[in-house]
Structures are given as structure tokens and as C-alpha cells.
Design an enzyme around this catalytic site. Structure first.
Site, PDB file in Angstrom:
ATOM      1  N   LYS A   1      -3.730  -2.984   3.252  1.00 49.22           N
ATOM      2  CA  LYS A   1      -4.321  -1.755   3.793  1.00 49.22           C
ATOM      3  C   LYS A   1      -5.303  -1.123   2.808  1.00 49.22           C
ATOM      4  O   LYS A   1      -6.392  -0.695   3.168  1.00 49.22           O
ATOM      5  CB  LYS A   1      -3.194  -0.772   4.161  1.00 49.22           C
TER       6      LYS A   1
ATOM      7  N   ARG B   1     -11.133  -0.010   1.491  1.00 59.51           N
ATOM      8  CA  ARG B   1     -12.200  -0.047   0.493  1.00 59.51           C
ATOM      9  C   ARG B   1     -13.315  -1.005   0.894  1.00 59.51           C
ATOM     10  O   ARG B   1     -14.493  -0.736   0.645  1.00 59.51           O
ATOM     11  CB  ARG B   1     -11.607  -0.399  -0.880  1.00 59.51           C
TER      12      ARG B   1
ATOM     13  N   ARG C   1      -0.886  17.499   4.571  1.00 57.44           N
ATOM     14  CA  ARG C   1      -0.778  16.761   3.307  1.00 57.44           C
ATOM     15  C   ARG C   1      -1.800  17.290   2.305  1.00 57.44           C
ATOM     16  O   ARG C   1      -2.913  17.641   2.689  1.00 57.44           O
ATOM     17  CB  ARG C   1      -0.957  15.260   3.577  1.00 57.44           C
TER      18      ARG C   1
ATOM     19  N   SER D   1      -2.818   8.451  -9.184  1.00 55.38           N
ATOM     20  CA  SER D   1      -3.036   8.233  -7.754  1.00 55.38           C
ATOM     21  C   SER D   1      -4.324   7.462  -7.550  1.00 55.38           C
ATOM     22  O   SER D   1      -5.403   7.918  -7.940  1.00 55.38           O
ATOM     23  CB  SER D   1      -3.120   9.574  -7.022  1.00 55.38           C
TER      24      SER D   1
ATOM     25  N   ASP E   1       4.986   2.998  -2.261  1.00 59.78           N
ATOM     26  CA  ASP E   1       5.164   2.766  -0.824  1.00 59.78           C
ATOM     27  C   ASP E   1       6.421   1.958  -0.506  1.00 59.78           C
ATOM     28  O   ASP E   1       6.845   1.896   0.650  1.00 59.78           O
ATOM     29  CB  ASP E   1       3.946   2.027  -0.252  1.00 59.78           C
TER      30      ASP E   1
ATOM     31  N   LYS F   1       4.062  12.332   1.686  1.00 61.49           N
ATOM     32  CA  LYS F   1       3.527  11.181   2.428  1.00 61.49           C
ATOM     33  C   LYS F   1       3.518  11.543   3.921  1.00 61.49           C
ATOM     34  O   LYS F   1       3.565  12.706   4.286  1.00 61.49           O
ATOM     35  CB  LYS F   1       4.379   9.943   2.140  1.00 61.49           C
TER      36      LYS F   1
ATOM     37  N   ARG G   1       9.529  11.415   2.539  1.00 59.76           N
ATOM     38  CA  ARG G   1      10.258  10.144   2.638  1.00 59.76           C
ATOM     39  C   ARG G   1      11.613  10.173   1.926  1.00 59.76           C
ATOM     40  O   ARG G   1      12.527   9.448   2.320  1.00 59.76           O
ATOM     41  CB  ARG G   1       9.399   8.989   2.128  1.00 59.76           C
TER      42      ARG G   1
END
Length: 444
Positions: free
Chosen positions: A29, A34, A132, A177, A329, A356, A360
Site C-alpha cells: 500500500k 508513492r 485523525r 512517521s 500496522d 489510526k 486499535r
């Protein structure tokens, strides 16, 4: 009397059955996003093979099309062509840019648009994305002269971006990040003077690898490659890109193969970028039975097939903030793995998971407890006590793709059947997950 329609999103999850066979997971993903973005601002055509045809990259493509970029239809198995418009060729859209549920789309496009002088843009997304945090990207961009505003002092979408002439800067990011870093690097391509991003820990480096491949003047230095400098002034040139399988999607099969008795799986063509392989390190700590075969290099990214076999008496694990950027993730599925380890596993330094698609940490703790797992939730992580049998029950993905797939694997190990509400969330990153699961699951 009208009979209410069956809840289409309530999926039956039968217990038991080993997983055997070969599986190809969707394209990575992060690399898919990108490839579209860099291809759009390059000169010439970019050809992308294996691009993930899921909702998040489709959101990125749709935003780019709204700004005049020609992108061929994105369908499973098809090669995608992007006609680049160059660094200065994006048009002002006639409508609001909708990023759907994709945080990557919104954060990277913020960087892309900040330097598009005299153009105005508005970004929004679905209810989850509008809650978010975005100031973590907007703030460093403002240090370069960007004009970004939004709800709650610029922290939440809808966001307004007025393209300005940007200046280079040295920017330390508050968290490791890849999304924040990539947004700054995209803005840096159009800034006056060089820009250096310094991260507290190394995050995934797909942007650096791919920008170099497109011809950007970019240097990586500092301890552990945490200092990334862009020197503007060079045009990007269209490339041919082959997107490897996403290790975050492979993680569900890696854990399933390790914990479900009798399982033997080969996951083909997986990206093995060292900034993404934290999951393999954890499985090694657990003493899982994993082999990497057919290793090769594709467009600057290491790739290989991964074999996994069921193993008894897996060891518990401890994770902290140092490894977190390399497997953030994968925490939901690792929470499931921890339930079947021989001892207590600890996850720390994972407060990023609270912002997220869902919180989560809270959601995984709630759903696993519903199944009878023993889990303690902390501000920055979870403590999971292995060795407690899980029971089947009604589960809920709470509209989070990684939660949906993690609970599907947990349900196989339950003592009775389960159901899952909102299972369609899996399509965000893995549209064929349910058909792959059905094909691999061998009933005893």
C-alpha cells in the site's frame, strides 16, 4: 409483515481448519501511494505493475485525477499508466479533494500541494479520517512557509491549503512517521534551498528509495539513516515500477501459519524492506518456523517468498518504541499471536495506534476480551497473557480493515463459531482477503 433483510455485513467465521497452500497478497500500500504521487509530478510516463487496487490508493488516484493528472483505470492485474505533469503542472481542482479513509493520501498530498503557488485546495475524508490528527504534518510545513488551516486550529480535516513559495528548513519530527517525513520531502522538492528531515527513530524509507529512483537529489545520512536531505531543482522522470506484495498484509498469514495447527503456507513476492520487517524479527523471537526463499531486488526494494509452518510452544515477546516504526500496522495481528504464546507478551510505545482508523489498542483489547482472552490495556500498549482458550462470539471490526482480518484469524482458533460485523472493512487494504481465506482453510 416485512421480514428484515439479513445484515449483509455480518459474516460467519467457522472455527478450526488448518491453512495450507500458496497465497499472493496485494501490492504494498505504501509503495502504491508513492508510485502514483511521484509519477504524477514527474515528467513523462510512469508504468506501475502490481499496484494495489484497494480503496486507499484509489482515493490517491482520484485526488490526482481531479488536479489534471491522467491515470489509467486501476483494476486487479492491470498495468497502471500515469502521465506525469511535472512539479509545476498540477491544476487547481474544481471541487473538494476527498481522501476517503486514507491518512496516507491526505498527509502526503498536504506536502505535495503546499508549494503549488497561487492555487487553493480543500481536503476532506470520511468520518474516521476527519478525526485523525493532521497538525503533525501541517506544523512542519508551516515552518517552510506553507499556509495550512483546518478545524481545531488546523488539526482536523476539512483542511484548506493555499499554495505558497516555500523555503528549505531543518525539521525535527516529533514522532518517527513515514507519512510526516514523506509530506515534508514532497514539499521540499519545490522549496527554495535544501530541506533536512531529522527523525527520532528511523521510519519506513519507501519515499527516499523511490524519489532517488525518479531522479531527485536526495541524501540519507546521520545515525541509522535518520537525516534525510532534499536539494531541489531537479525534475523527476517517469519510471517503470513493480510493486511487491505488502508485508503488512502478509502478516495475517504469517501469524495464522504459526499458530494454527497443521498449517503450511508460502506467501509469494513479499517486499522485505528492512524498515518494514519488524514482524519477522518478532516471529523469530517467538521461535516461529519461518524461511525466506527466492530473494531478489526489484527497483531498489528487496523482495522474496516467505514459508511459514505451524510450531508448538511459541515464546512470548516484548515490543517497545524502538521497533514500533517497523511494525506499527502489525500490532493488531500480533495481539492475536500473543494469545497463543506460552507466557505473557508486552506491547509498549504504541500510542500511535490510538489515532489510526480506530483506536486499535482499545478495539483489539475489547474484541479479544469478548473472546475470553486475558488482556490489560495501557496508555501506550497492551499486556496479553497467553494460554487462555478463545471462545466464539459476535465480533465487530469497528470499520477497521486490520482489526477485521486479525479477528478472522483469531476466530479460527476459537472453541466455537463466531460472526463478524462490518467484515467488508478488509477491502481498504486487501480486497480478496475473504476469498483467499476460504481457499486456504482446509476443514478437518
Amino acid at each position: 409483515m416485512k421480514v428484515p433483510a439479513k445484515d449483509q455485513s455480518l459474516r460467519d467465521l467457522p472455527k478450526g481448519g488448518e491453512l495450507c497452500g500458496k497465497v499472493k497478497v496485494p501490492g504494498d500500500k505504501s509503495i502504491s501511494h508513492r508510485a502514483l504521487l511521484f509519477g504524477a509530478i514527474a515528467k513523462g510516463k510512469t508504468i506501475i505493475e502490481g499496484l494495489l487496487p484497494a480503496e486507499d490508493p484509489l482515493s490517491t488516484a482520484e485526488c490526482l485525477r481531479s488536479m489534471g493528472v491522467k491515470i489509467s483505470p486501476i483494476e486487479k492485474g492491470s498495468i497502471v499508466e500515469v502521465d506525469g505533469v511535472g512539479l509545476n503542472g498540477l491544476q487547481e481542482p474544481q471541487d473538494i479533494l476527498n481522501c476517503g479513509n486514507s491518512g496516507t493520501t491526505m498527509r502526503l498530498i498536504m506536502g505535495l500541494l503546499a508549494g503549488q503557488e497561487d492555487h487553493h485546495f480543500i481536503l476532506t475524508g470520511d468520518k474516521s479520517l476527519r478525526n485523525r490528527p493532521m497538525k503533525r504534518v501541517g506544523q512542519p510545513l508551516k515552518m517552510m512557509g506553507a499556509k495550512v488551516s483546518g478545524r481545531c486550529n488546523g488539526n482536523f480535516a476539512p483542511l484548506s491549503i493555499s499554495g505558497k513559495k516555500l523555503r528549505g528548513a531543518v525539521i525535527g519530527t516529533p514522532v518517527a512517521s513515514a507519512q510526516i517525513k514523506s509530506a515534508i520531502l514532497l514539499a521540499a522538492l519545490k522549496a527554495e534551498g535544501s530541506t533536512t528531515v531529522i527523525e527520532p527513530a528511523r521510519s519506513r524509507d519507501h519515499s527516499e528509495r523511490m524519489l532517488k529512483a525518479f531522479g531527485a537529489n536526495l541524501e540519507v545520512g546521520g545515525e541509522m539513516g535518520r537525516h534525510i536531505t532534499v536539494f531541489p531543482g531537479k525534475d523527476l522522470k517517469g519510471q517503470s515500477i513493480i510493486v511487491p506484495g505488502d508485508i503488512s498484509s502478509a502478516a495475517f498469514w504469517l501469524v495464522a501459519g504459526s499458530i494454527i495447527p497443521g498449517s503450511e503456507l508460502i506467501i509469494e513476492n513479499i517486499g522485505l524492506n528492512p524498515t518494514r520487517t519488524g514482524i519477522l524479527d518478532v516471529l523469530e523471537t517467538m521461535e516461529a518456523s519461518i524461511n525466506i526463499i527466492n530473494k531478489k531486488d526489484v527497483a531498489g526494494e528487496p523482495v522474496g517468498d516467505i514459508e511459514v509452518f505451524y510450531k508448538e510452544n511459541l515464546k512470548p515477546f516484548k515490543l517497545d518504541e524502538e521497533i514500533m516504526p517497523r511494525l506499527v500496522d502489525e500490532i493488531p495481528i500480533l495481539s492475536v499471536a500473543a494469545c497463543f504464546c506460552n507466557g505473557t507478551s508486552q506491547i509498549k510505545g504504541a500510542s500511535e495506534l490510538r489515532v489510526k482508523e480506530t483506536d486499535r489498542l482499545e478495539v483489539m483489547a475489547r474484541q479479544l476480551k469478548r473472546m475470553g482472552a486475558k488482556v490489560d490495556e495501557h496508555q501506550d500498549g497492551l499486556t496479553i497473557y497467553g494460554g487462555h482458550n478463545l471462545k466464539g462470539c459476535e465480533l465487530d471490526s469497528e470499520d477497521d480493515h486490520r482489526i477485521a482480518m486479525s479477528l478472522a484469524i483469531a476466530s479460527i482458533m476459537a472453541t466455537s463459531n463466531s460472526t463478524l460485523r462490518r467484515s467488508e472493512a478488509a477491502a481498504i487494504s486487501y480486497p480478496d482477503f475473504w476469498s483467499d481465506l476460504k481457499r486456504l482453510q482446509q476443514k478437518n
